[in-house]
Design an enzyme around this catalytic site. Structure first.
Site, short mmCIF file in Angstrom:
data_model
loop_
_atom_site.label_atom_id
_atom_site.label_comp_id
_atom_site.label_asym_id
_atom_site.label_seq_id
_atom_site.Cartn_x
_atom_site.Cartn_y
_atom_site.Cartn_z
N PHE A 10 0.80 -1.21 0.10
CA PHE A 10 0.00 0.18 0.04
C PHE A 10 0.79 1.13 0.04
CE2 PHE A 10 -2.34 3.04 3.21
CZ PHE A 10 -2.83 3.79 2.19
N THR A 132 6.05 2.89 12.55
CA THR A 132 4.81 3.35 12.78
C THR A 132 4.76 4.06 14.12
OG1 THR A 132 2.56 2.31 13.28
CG2 THR A 132 4.61 1.02 13.88
N ASP A 133 3.57 4.64 14.50
CA ASP A 133 3.25 5.34 15.80
C ASP A 133 3.02 4.18 16.70
OD1 ASP A 133 0.90 4.80 14.64
OD2 ASP A 133 0.00 6.69 15.20
N GLU A 134 2.62 3.02 16.17
CA GLU A 134 2.32 1.91 17.43
C GLU A 134 3.28 1.53 18.14
OE1 GLU A 134 -0.61 -0.80 16.02
OE2 GLU A 134 -1.16 0.31 14.20
N TYR A 158 2.51 -6.87 16.34
CA TYR A 158 3.03 -6.24 15.33
C TYR A 158 3.71 -4.89 15.62
CZ TYR A 158 2.70 -2.31 12.27
OH TYR A 158 2.83 -1.02 11.23
N SER A 161 7.00 -6.01 16.83
CA SER A 161 8.13 -6.39 16.02
C SER A 161 8.65 -5.07 15.01
CB SER A 161 7.33 -7.32 15.03
OG SER A 161 6.43 -6.75 14.07
N LYS A 162 8.07 -4.12 15.14
CA LYS A 162 8.31 -2.81 14.50
C LYS A 162 9.22 -2.25 15.35
CE LYS A 162 7.69 -0.98 11.32
NZ LYS A 162 8.35 -1.24 9.82
N ASN A 187 -1.68 6.36 11.12
CA ASN A 187 -2.37 5.48 10.20
C ASN A 187 -2.65 6.18 8.77
OD1 ASN A 187 -2.90 4.07 12.56
ND2 ASN A 187 -5.18 3.50 11.75
N PRO A 213 -17.83 -3.90 10.20
CA PRO A 213 -17.53 -4.20 11.45
C PRO A 213 -16.78 -3.18 12.27
CG PRO A 213 -16.25 -5.44 10.06
CD PRO A 213 -17.22 -4.48 9.13
N VAL A 214 -17.24 -2.79 13.52
CA VAL A 214 -16.59 -1.74 14.31
C VAL A 214 -16.09 -2.34 15.58
CG1 VAL A 214 -16.67 0.47 15.29
CG2 VAL A 214 -17.64 0.16 13.28
#
Length: 355
Positions: A10, A132-134, A158, A161-162, A187, A213-214
């Site tokens: 992406f 990523t910000d995560e 995830y 690992s980042k 994101n 789905p939420v």
């Protein structure tokens, strides 16, 4: 010449497309073409000699070393990663392999290549690690947004690992002197987004009349960044970012997941009305995922102050462009909705709401 890993995914494919739209410097694009890697994203580059695609694995040390020697890139932009939190909860091993081992293999190959360069080329070389910000964990409702000095507190396989890959990149700079820059983004959304993430899944499901789905109460907050704005920031950091520094890249757009889905529904009501009624009727709350971070928010002041970058799109303009892109590209959506994709959605979300 630059080498891009993960350039059929992406963000990677958007980066390659934007890079070649802005300049003539060729790209060697290394991508394994897993479920989210799609050469259809790059169909406009067929026959373009500036784009050299190589199907391969960043964990394949011999291949990586051969590409470095053969093409002699002046920079490596490392985007290859497993990225979906839900998948990491189901199968963490793939995330450790690609995000941790793959980064290690790449760093070692690049270090040997860089050390063998002449003095001028060595000085100009850059290794750009995209993260990523995560990695920073979760924020409370009143907490200040993440800065580059926020401690790492990853909460999913995830993000762990980042975080590990970020630490490796930092260590290869401080131990070996490798000229690195790291970016941690919020994101992303926009064209070519594989429809398992929130925004493309909501668009694709709504168009098909399927449940939207939420998770949980839908009030988890994320900062949203239009992917082409992210690509512009990546080019700037690669060009002018200070070696050894980290830059947070965010869209200054904090929204709850429920706000996002409702906005998409309103846009589709306008652009593609459904005779069955407003698209919001499809919103279906599902059980929250384990360890779901409550809020992310990025303070992008540093990249703005040092490099003059700010996002060109507001959330309102970016999400409208994104919804319109999916409306204009039904063939792309149909192509990515393989049997494996449908099986994954069924496994993750189950049978919810109306058929």
């Amino acid at each position: 010449m630059i080498l891009v890993t993960g350039g059929a995914g992406f963000i990677g494919s958007n980066f390659v497309l934007d890079w070649l739209a802005c300049r003539d410097e060729p790209v060697v694009n290394l991508d394994l073409l897993t479920y989210a890697g799609n050469l259809g994203n790059l169909v406009s580059l067929r026959g373009d000699s500036r784009h050299v695609f190589v199907q391969g694995d960043v964990c394949d040390a011999a291949l990586v070393r051969r590409l470095l020697v053969e093409y002699r890139p002046r920079a490596v932009v490392h985007l290859a990663a497993e990225t979906h939190v839900d998948r990491s909860i189901q199968d963490a091993a793939a995330f450790v392999r690609t995000n941790v081992t793959g980064t290690y293999v790449l760093l070692e190959a690049v270090r040997d290549y860089w050390q063998a360069l002449g003095a001028t080329e060595r000085e100009a070389f850059r290794f750009h690690h995209v993260s990523t910000d995560e990695v920073y964990g979760s924020l409370g409702p009143e907490d200040a947004p993440f800065t580059e000095h926020h401690p790492y507190q990853p909460n999913s396989p995830y993000s762990a690992s980042k975080a590990a890959s970020d630490h490796l990149v930092r260590a290869w700079h401080h131990t070996y002197g490798l000229p690195v820059v790291t970016t941690n983004c919020s994101n992303n959304y926009g064209p070519y987004h594989f429809p398992e993430k929130l925004i493309p899944l909501a668009i694709v499901n709504a168009l098909a009349g399927k449940p939207l789905p939420v998770y949980g109460d839908g009030l988890n907050v994320r900062d949203w960044l239009y992917v082409k704005d992210h690509c512009a920031a990546l080019r700037l950091v690669l060009e002018r970012g200070r070696v050894g520094q980290t830059y947070n890249i965010g869209g200054w757009n904090e929204k709850t997941n429920l706000e996002i889905v409702r906005t998409i529904c309103r846009l589709l009501d306008e652009l593609r009305p459904d005779a069955a009624g407003p698209h919001e009727r499809l919103i279906t709350f599902v059980a929250d995922r384990p360890g779901h971070d409550r809020r992310y928010a990025i303070d992008a002041s540093k990249v703005e102050r040092e490099l003059g970058w700010r996002p060109a799109e507001t959330f309102e303009t970016g999400i409208r462009k994104t919804v319109q892109w999916y409306l204009d590209h039904p063939e792309w959506v149909a192509q990515v909705q393989s049997g494996a994709y449908r099986q994954w959605i069924a496994t993750q979300y189950g049978r919810v709401g109306p058929a």
